[in-house]
Design a protein around this motif. Sequence first.
Motif, PDB file in Angstrom:
ATOM      1  N   UNK A 166      -2.652   5.499  -2.650  1.00 29.05           N
ATOM      2  CA  UNK A 166      -3.983   5.781  -2.089  1.00 29.05           C
ATOM      3  C   UNK A 166      -3.965   5.518  -0.599  1.00 29.05           C
ATOM      4  N   UNK A 167      -4.558   6.430   0.157  1.00 32.40           N
ATOM      5  CA  UNK A 167      -4.654   6.295   1.607  1.00 32.40           C
ATOM      6  C   UNK A 167      -6.122   6.248   1.998  1.00 32.40           C
ATOM      7  N   UNK A 168      -6.483   5.253   2.791  1.00 35.97           N
ATOM      8  CA  UNK A 168      -7.835   5.120   3.337  1.00 35.97           C
ATOM      9  C   UNK A 168      -7.751   5.299   4.844  1.00 35.97           C
ATOM     10  N   UNK A 169      -8.843   5.788   5.436  1.00 34.02           N
ATOM     11  CA  UNK A 169      -8.884   5.937   6.887  1.00 34.02           C
ATOM     12  C   UNK A 169     -10.240   5.507   7.423  1.00 34.02           C
ATOM     13  N   UNK A 170     -10.307   5.397   8.744  1.00 35.05           N
ATOM     14  CA  UNK A 170     -11.541   4.944   9.377  1.00 35.05           C
ATOM     15  C   UNK A 170     -12.692   5.868   9.028  1.00 35.05           C
ATOM     16  N   UNK A 171     -13.922   5.294   9.046  1.00 40.12           N
ATOM     17  CA  UNK A 171     -15.100   6.037   8.606  1.00 40.12           C
ATOM     18  C   UNK A 171     -15.352   7.277   9.454  1.00 40.12           C
ATOM     19  N   UNK A 179      -4.773   3.137   6.161  1.00 42.05           N
ATOM     20  CA  UNK A 179      -4.195   2.118   5.286  1.00 42.05           C
ATOM     21  C   UNK A 179      -3.648   2.805   4.042  1.00 42.05           C
ATOM     22  N   UNK A 180      -2.452   2.423   3.638  1.00 39.16           N
ATOM     23  CA  UNK A 180      -1.811   3.018   2.474  1.00 39.16           C
ATOM     24  C   UNK A 180      -1.419   1.923   1.485  1.00 39.16           C
ATOM     25  N   UNK A 181      -1.706   2.174   0.193  1.00 37.16           N
ATOM     26  CA  UNK A 181      -1.300   1.271  -0.885  1.00 37.16           C
ATOM     27  C   UNK A 181      -0.512   2.070  -1.914  1.00 37.16           C
ATOM     28  N   UNK A 182       0.585   1.524  -2.360  1.00 43.19           N
ATOM     29  CA  UNK A 182       1.429   2.212  -3.340  1.00 43.19           C
ATOM     30  C   UNK A 182       1.857   1.197  -4.391  1.00 43.19           C
ATOM     31  N   UNK A 183       1.768   1.606  -5.659  1.00 45.90           N
ATOM     32  CA  UNK A 183       2.267   0.789  -6.765  1.00 45.90           C
ATOM     33  C   UNK A 183       3.052   1.694  -7.706  1.00 45.90           C
ATOM     34  N   UNK A 184       4.292   1.323  -7.971  1.00 49.79           N
ATOM     35  CA  UNK A 184       5.118   2.031  -8.942  1.00 49.79           C
ATOM     36  C   UNK A 184       5.554   1.065 -10.027  1.00 49.79           C
ATOM     37  N   UNK A 244       1.239   3.072  21.868  1.00 53.27           N
ATOM     38  CA  UNK A 244       1.086   1.869  21.064  1.00 53.27           C
ATOM     39  C   UNK A 244       0.858   2.111  19.585  1.00 53.27           C
ATOM     40  N   UNK A 245       0.863   3.388  19.153  1.00 52.81           N
ATOM     41  CA  UNK A 245       0.646   3.696  17.737  1.00 52.81           C
ATOM     42  C   UNK A 245       1.851   3.236  16.917  1.00 52.81           C
ATOM     43  N   UNK A 246       1.570   2.419  15.883  1.00 55.64           N
ATOM     44  CA  UNK A 246       2.644   1.874  15.055  1.00 55.64           C
ATOM     45  C   UNK A 246       2.149   1.702  13.638  1.00 55.64           C
ATOM     46  N   UNK A 247       3.099   1.662  12.711  1.00 53.39           N
ATOM     47  CA  UNK A 247       2.788   1.427  11.300  1.00 53.39           C
ATOM     48  C   UNK A 247       3.465   0.132  10.870  1.00 53.39           C
ATOM     49  N   UNK A 259       5.476  -2.667  -5.178  1.00 50.64           N
ATOM     50  CA  UNK A 259       4.262  -2.309  -4.448  1.00 50.64           C
ATOM     51  C   UNK A 259       4.554  -2.272  -2.960  1.00 50.64           C
ATOM     52  N   UNK A 260       3.731  -1.543  -2.230  1.00 52.05           N
ATOM     53  CA  UNK A 260       3.896  -1.416  -0.789  1.00 52.05           C
ATOM     54  C   UNK A 260       2.536  -1.213  -0.143  1.00 52.05           C
ATOM     55  N   UNK A 261       2.328  -1.889   0.984  1.00 52.74           N
ATOM     56  CA  UNK A 261       1.078  -1.767   1.749  1.00 52.74           C
ATOM     57  C   UNK A 261       1.438  -1.474   3.195  1.00 52.74           C
ATOM     58  N   UNK A 262       0.709  -0.551   3.814  1.00 53.66           N
ATOM     59  CA  UNK A 262       0.957  -0.214   5.214  1.00 53.66           C
ATOM     60  C   UNK A 262      -0.323   0.048   5.975  1.00 53.66           C
ATOM     61  N   UNK A 263      -0.310  -0.310   7.258  1.00 52.23           N
ATOM     62  CA  UNK A 263      -1.428  -0.024   8.161  1.00 52.23           C
ATOM     63  C   UNK A 263      -0.863   0.642   9.402  1.00 52.23           C
ATOM     64  N   UNK A 264      -1.475   1.741   9.820  1.00 54.17           N
ATOM     65  CA  UNK A 264      -1.099   2.430  11.051  1.00 54.17           C
ATOM     66  C   UNK A 264      -2.272   2.347  12.026  1.00 54.17           C
ATOM     67  N   UNK A 265      -1.994   1.830  13.226  1.00 50.35           N
ATOM     68  CA  UNK A 265      -3.042   1.673  14.232  1.00 50.35           C
ATOM     69  C   UNK A 265      -2.392   1.462  15.592  1.00 50.35           C
TER      70      UNK A 265
END
Length: 286
Positions: A166-171, A179-184, A244-247, A259-265
Motif C-alpha cells: 500500500x502506498x499513501x501520499x500527501x493530502x 509512504x509505502x508498506x509491504x508485507x509478504x 534533497x529528494x530521498x527514500x 515486511x518493508x516500510x519506506x518514506x520518500x521526501x
Amino acid sequence: MGRPAPLKTPAPKTPARLAQLTAPTPAKPNGPGTGGGPSVSTGSPSSLQAPAPRPPRTRGRIGLTLRRWRLPLVAVLPCLTLAGIGWWCWPSQPTPVPPHLVAGTVHAALLTPDEASRLTGMTLTSSSEVSKPSPALAADPSSCAIAVGPTTQAVFGKDWTAFLSATYQDAGGLGNYTMTQVVGVYPDREKAGALLRTLTAGLRSCSSAVRTDQDGRGSKWTYRIDGTASNSVSWTATQDGGNGWACYRQAQLKGKSLLQVGICEAGDGRSTVQALTRRVAAEVRG
C-alpha cells in the motif's frame, strides 16, 4: 256701463294640492312599442342618484402583473416539479462502512492512512494498493535490480502465500511525501529469511544506478546502507539532482513474514521509518 264684475281671486292652495304639484312626474315606460328613450328623473335634486363609483384600478394592476409573469411561471414550474421528483427519487448514498480486518492477515498488519498520518505528522491519503509484487525494474548496471526495485519481484519473488503493498501520499496529491508498506507471507521462516539476505546482499553490491521505471522514465540514484541486524536492514536511496529528494527504507523479518516500510521526501525520514516499522511489525503475526 254697469259695474265691472269683481275679479276672481284664486283660491288658496291646499296642502294636498301643493303635494300634487310638487310630486315628480312619473317616467314613461321604455318597453317595446312605447318609443320612449331612457327615463329621466324630473324630481328634486335631492332625489337624483349619485354616479356609480369607478372600479378600483388595483385589480387591473394585478391582472397586468400576472400576465407579465405568466410565461416565466409556465416555463419554471415544470422544471421545479421535475427537480423535486428527481430529488425525491434519487437513491440515497450508502454510508461508507469500515472494512472488517481480521487479525493475522496482511490487511490487518498495515497501518491505515489515519494511523500513518498521526505517526508521520503528515495528512496522508491512500494512493494505490496491490496484492502481488510488481515486475522488476530495469537497472543500469543490471546487478542493481534489487536496489532500484526493493518492493518488486526482484526481492519478494513469487513464492509468497499472502502479499499486500500500500502506498499513501500527501493530502494535496502532489507526491511531495509518499509512504509505502509491504508485507509478504511465505510458507516458512527459512524462505522469508533467505529473501532478507538477498536484499541485504543486493544493496551492498550497488552504490549507484540508473533506474528506469515502468513508465520508461529514467533517474539516477545513490544507495547507502544505514544499518543491519540479523533480522533487518535499513538504507537510504538519494536521487541525483533531486534537490534533497530521498527514500528511507527498512526491511524486517518476523516469523515467516518479510515486511518493508519506506518514506520518500525532501527531508530526513530515518527516525520516522524506524517508528513505522516497529508499528507494522507489532501487527504482523509470526
